[in-house]
Write a protein that holds these residues in place. Structure first.
Motif, short mmCIF file in Angstrom:
data_model
loop_
_atom_site.label_atom_id
_atom_site.label_comp_id
_atom_site.label_asym_id
_atom_site.label_seq_id
_atom_site.Cartn_x
_atom_site.Cartn_y
_atom_site.Cartn_z
N TRP A 78 0.83 -1.20 0.00
CA TRP A 78 0.00 0.00 0.00
C TRP A 78 0.87 1.26 0.00
N LEU A 79 1.93 1.24 0.81
CA LEU A 79 2.82 2.40 0.87
C LEU A 79 3.57 2.58 -0.45
N SER A 80 4.05 1.46 -1.01
CA SER A 80 4.79 1.54 -2.28
C SER A 80 3.91 2.13 -3.38
N ARG A 81 2.67 1.62 -3.46
CA ARG A 81 1.78 2.11 -4.51
C ARG A 81 1.42 3.57 -4.29
N GLY A 82 1.22 3.96 -3.05
CA GLY A 82 0.93 5.37 -2.77
C GLY A 82 2.07 6.28 -3.17
N ALA A 83 3.31 5.86 -2.87
CA ALA A 83 4.47 6.67 -3.24
C ALA A 83 4.62 6.77 -4.75
N ILE A 84 4.40 5.65 -5.44
CA ILE A 84 4.52 5.63 -6.91
C ILE A 84 3.46 6.52 -7.55
N ASP A 85 2.21 6.35 -7.12
CA ASP A 85 1.12 7.13 -7.71
C ASP A 85 1.30 8.62 -7.44
N GLY A 86 1.71 8.95 -6.22
CA GLY A 86 1.94 10.36 -5.91
C GLY A 86 3.02 10.95 -6.78
N ALA A 87 4.09 10.18 -7.03
CA ALA A 87 5.19 10.66 -7.85
C ALA A 87 4.75 10.90 -9.29
N TYR A 88 4.09 9.89 -9.88
CA TYR A 88 3.75 10.10 -11.30
C TYR A 88 2.61 11.10 -11.48
N LEU A 97 8.50 6.81 -12.88
CA LEU A 97 9.14 6.86 -14.19
C LEU A 97 8.92 5.57 -14.97
N ILE A 98 8.99 4.44 -14.26
CA ILE A 98 8.73 3.15 -14.91
C ILE A 98 7.28 3.08 -15.38
N ALA A 99 6.37 3.59 -14.57
CA ALA A 99 4.94 3.55 -14.92
C ALA A 99 4.67 4.30 -16.22
N TYR A 100 5.34 5.45 -16.40
CA TYR A 100 5.15 6.19 -17.65
C TYR A 100 5.49 5.33 -18.86
#
Length: 300
Positions: free
Chosen positions: A43-53, A234-237
């Motif tokens: 949950w924390l990882s996904r929150g950090a990733i989503d917030g970043a992108y 960045l990977i998600a993009y």
């Protein structure tokens, strides 16, 4: 760039570029999944990733790409709901089951229903040879999940609910693949869709992650978590953006199937990064997945 992309839609050049984008998305999606399942709470990882992108996409959405057409707001709202449900289900699955079991079930369920959705919505049709390729690929994916379940998993107490969540997540993968393909085709500029998608998609999970973080008795350090978020963003993009562009340039069903070679990359990442065992049987199953993707590509 936009003019060139729209000019090659449905052409052989577009087909070849879509192939490259789908395979790139496959590799990067496996990396993305490992980032979410790795060191930190999912949950924390996904929150950090989503917030970043979401933050990175905002300047492009607001000031760079053309403003969305009026009809796109409803489409963005639908994408927001679908992806939010998908991410919640994925986090529930990852927090209950081993990555090498959960990930193949998610990725194996998705392409079958995505192909069916592409047939119903975009009037795409697979040849008999391509359906053989899909069957080969799915045999490898679900075989890999079954093998991991039988031989590699030590803690099975939460595995049944994890598998149920993984199956439900796979259905949402099929839904968002088909829906996003519709959305990116509904606007004149594909980068408008991508920028606004990433900006709005990054709104919910950071809030849920922050609430979870506050409730934790043993909170992880923020700096490594936020760094993971930037890398994941960045990977998600490249991963999600790449597959969306592939579905605009060429057939949705083929792109969805080729992306699921990510299961091969996920097994390799599990072996190299997460120190999970890879033996001859798993290698054979991964070869089936790759073979299925090759059949789909060349039997079309």
């Amino acid at each position: 760039m936009t003019g060139w992309l729209t000019s090659i839609e449905g052409t052989e050049t577009g087909h070849q570029l879509a192939l490259v984008l789908a395979l790139m998305a496959a590799f990067l999606h496996a990396v993305f999944g490992a980032l979410q399942k790795g060191k930190h709470d999912p949950w924390l990882s996904r929150g950090a990733i989503d917030g970043a992108y979401g933050l990175m996409a905002a300047p492009f959405a607001l000031f760079v790409v053309p403003w969305p057409e009026a009809h796109m707001w409803v489409i963005f709202a639908g994408a927001f709901v679908i992806h939010t449900v998908y991410k919640v289900l994925q986090a529930l699955a990852y927090s209950r089951g081993a990555y090498t079991v959960v990930y193949p079930v998610v990725r194996g369920t998705g392409p079958l229903f995505a192909v069916i959705g592409a047939t119903l919505i975009f009037n795409e049709h697979f040849t008999l040879g391509q359906w053989l390729g899909v069957a080969t690929l799915l045999t490898g994916i679900f075989g890999l999940a079954l093998y991991n379940y039988l031989y590699l998993v030590s803690n099975r107490e939460t595995l049944v609910p994890a598998l149920l969540f993984a199956f439900a997540t796979g259905l949402l993968v099929a839904l968002y693949t088909t829906y996003d393909a519709y959305g990116i085709r509904a606007t004149q500029n594909p980068f408008t869709f991508l920028a606004w998608f990433f900006m709005t998609d990054g709104l919910v999970m950071p809030v849920l992650a922050a609430l979870r973080y506050r409730a934790m008795a043993d909170r992880p350090a923020l700096a490594p978590l936020l760094a993971r978020g930037v890398i994941g963003g960045l990977i998600a993009y490249c991963s999600f953006g790449g597959i969306m562009l592939a579905t605009r340039l060429d057939k949705v069903g083929e792109a969805a199937v080729l992306r699921e070679t990510s299961t091969v990359f996920a097994a390799l990442i599990g072996w190299l990064a997460l120190k999970e065992t890879v033996g001859p049987r798993r290698i054979a199953l991964m070869a089936l997945i790759a073979l299925g993707a090759v059949i789909v590509e060349f039997a079309g």
